[in-house]
Design an enzyme around this catalytic site. Structure first.
Site, PDB file in Angstrom:
ATOM      1  N   GLU A 123     144.867 -38.299  44.668  1.00 35.92           N
ATOM      2  CA  GLU A 123     144.562 -36.987  45.229  1.00 35.92           C
ATOM      3  C   GLU A 123     143.994 -37.108  46.639  1.00 35.92           C
ATOM      4  OE1 GLU A 123     142.363 -32.766  44.115  1.00 35.92           O
ATOM      5  OE2 GLU A 123     141.916 -34.549  42.907  1.00 35.92           O
ATOM      6  N   HIS A 142     136.061 -31.055  32.162  1.00 35.86           N
ATOM      7  CA  HIS A 142     137.489 -30.777  32.292  1.00 35.86           C
ATOM      8  C   HIS A 142     137.912 -29.857  31.161  1.00 35.86           C
ATOM      9  CE1 HIS A 142     141.580 -30.967  33.223  1.00 35.86           C
ATOM     10  NE2 HIS A 142     141.778 -32.270  33.345  1.00 35.86           N
TER      11      HIS A 142
END
Length: 419
Positions: free
Chosen positions: A318, A344
């Protein structure tokens, strides 16, 4: 029909901290982790893992007992968040008899797991407890579109009602598709977001088997999720629901609604490379698509809420994608991964992180990546990692990244509310 600006007039969230969205955001700014140690006695052996739950959520109080009993927990969390957003938007629960405007208003929802827990209970009843039948509500509790169905019924939304399931990008895509419908004029108002519940026995065991869950005990659990850190050990699962009311800008102004922010762009792509290994170029395409859709250049972006799961492979990819897209600007680009504090939420991750990004622009403040100070992985260098909450800023535009297994990528671009 020309493109409409898309205002955000309602925000709803079932917070793991137990308070409202303002309390939630202030706790994130302070770097306060909601991760705790979860233990259960579910067969065949107890679960013991860091987890983020919403222990203060009372479904019957939020929804009423009859409605709550018709829902699995993911629907309860999602519908409660949707009701909060709808109320903040100042819209009545049901249309009047002569009000036909809601025939085109709709709900697009995101979830990865849906009502999986209902099916797990049924399997346990059949194969462990020796019962010959399951609950007659199993189908309506367990279907992935249960949350958007309940929301549409309760709010009288006669337009599209659908759910998106694309692993961790589910609610990012749901929000993006809802945005497109309002911008195109197909709908004046859309309710969107996501919800998931991840603590079923089979789900936790499945993530354990992939060896991507961070270990921890009662003492170490709060710092178990450490995105971008050299000693990161994996992700931490969570549960929750988050919702946004999207509305055509002129419609919002005409009824005197408060505008909390604006969605200005949406980009999506597929890595088409590997089921679970992220690919830089796929993420680059989604980032550039969102910028192009918004009519923004890299130097216009003042904050990126990263997908940042704290996995060994995902975080560097990322950052590499951000470096490629933002070029020389990347070193000064503020980036944080708030999963370090709220965990998450799988299919709901994009929704809760969209809320964080909208609040960052509204409050002119950036929450940090917790547990990162002094331990940055060299492979994740090259952006301005936010180590402590920053306040009193001048933020105009921000991105929220959602990158999923299967190579599904979604990037949302947001603008600050009018001052």
């Amino acid at each position: 029909m020309g493109a409409h600006r898309v205002a955000i007039t309602g925000i709803g969230l079932i917070s793991p901290y137990g308070g409202d969205t303002t309390d939630f955001f202030h706790r994130l700014l302070a770097g306060e982790s909601a991760v705790r140690h979860l233990t259960t006695e579910a067969p065949p052996r107890p679960l013991s893992t860091p987890f983020v739950s919403c222990p203060g959520f009372d479904a019957e109080a939020a929804l009423g007992k009859p409605l709550a009993l018709m829902m699995e927990r993911f629907s309860q969390l999602g519908t409660a968040a949707a009701f909060q957003a709808w109320e903040q938007a100042g819209l009545p629960r049901q249309p009047g008899e002569s009000d036909e405007s809601r025939d085109t208003w709709g709900c697009i929802w995101g979830t990865a797991l849906g009502g999986l827990s209902a099916h797990e209970r049924g399997a346990r009843d059949l194969w462990v407890n020796g019962r010959e039948r399951v609950s007659p509500l199993s189908v309506v509790l367990g279907m992935n579109n249960a949350a958007n169905a309940h929301i549409s019924i309760q709010l009288g939304l006669g337009g599209v009602s659908t759910s998106h399931t694309a692993a961790c990008a589910s609610s990012g895509m749901a929000i993006g598709e809802a945005f497109r419908r309002v911008r195109s004029g197909e709908a004046t108002v859309m309710l969107t977001g996501g919800s998931d519940v991840c603590q079923s026995h089979g789900v936790v065991r499945a993530w354990e088997a992939m060896r991507v869950l961070s270990p921890g005990n009662a003492d170490s659990a709060p710092a178990a999720c450490r995105p971008f850190a050299a000693d990161r050990a994996g992700l931490v699962l969570g549960e929750g629901g988050a919702a946004l009311v999207l509305e055509a800008w002129d419609h919002a102004l005409a009824r005197g609604a408060t505008i909390h922010g604006e969605i200005v762009g949406y980009g999506t792509s597929c890595d088409h490379n590997h089921l679970v290994r992220p690919h830089r170029q796929g993420q680059v395409r989604a980032l550039r698509a969102a910028l192009d859709d918004a009519g923004l250049a890299p130097h216009d972006i003042h904050y990126v809420n990263a997908h940042g799961t704290a996995t060994a492979e995902g975080d560097p990819v990322e950052v590499a994608a951000l470096r490629e897209v933002f070029g020389e600007r990347a070193a000064a680009l503020p980036v944080s991964a708030t999963k370090s504090m709220h965990g998450h939420l799988l299919g709901a991750a994009g929704a809760i992180e969209a809320v964080v990004t909208v609040l960052a622009l509204r409050e002119q403040a950036i929450p940090p990546t917790a547990h990162l100070s002094g331990r940055l992985d060299p492979a994740c260098e090259g952006v301005d990692h936010v180590l402590q909450g920053r306040r009193g800023l001048s933020l105009q535009a921000a991105l929220s990244n959602s990158f999923a297994f299967g190579g599904s990528n979604a990037v949302l671009a947001f603008g600050a509310p009018p001052r």
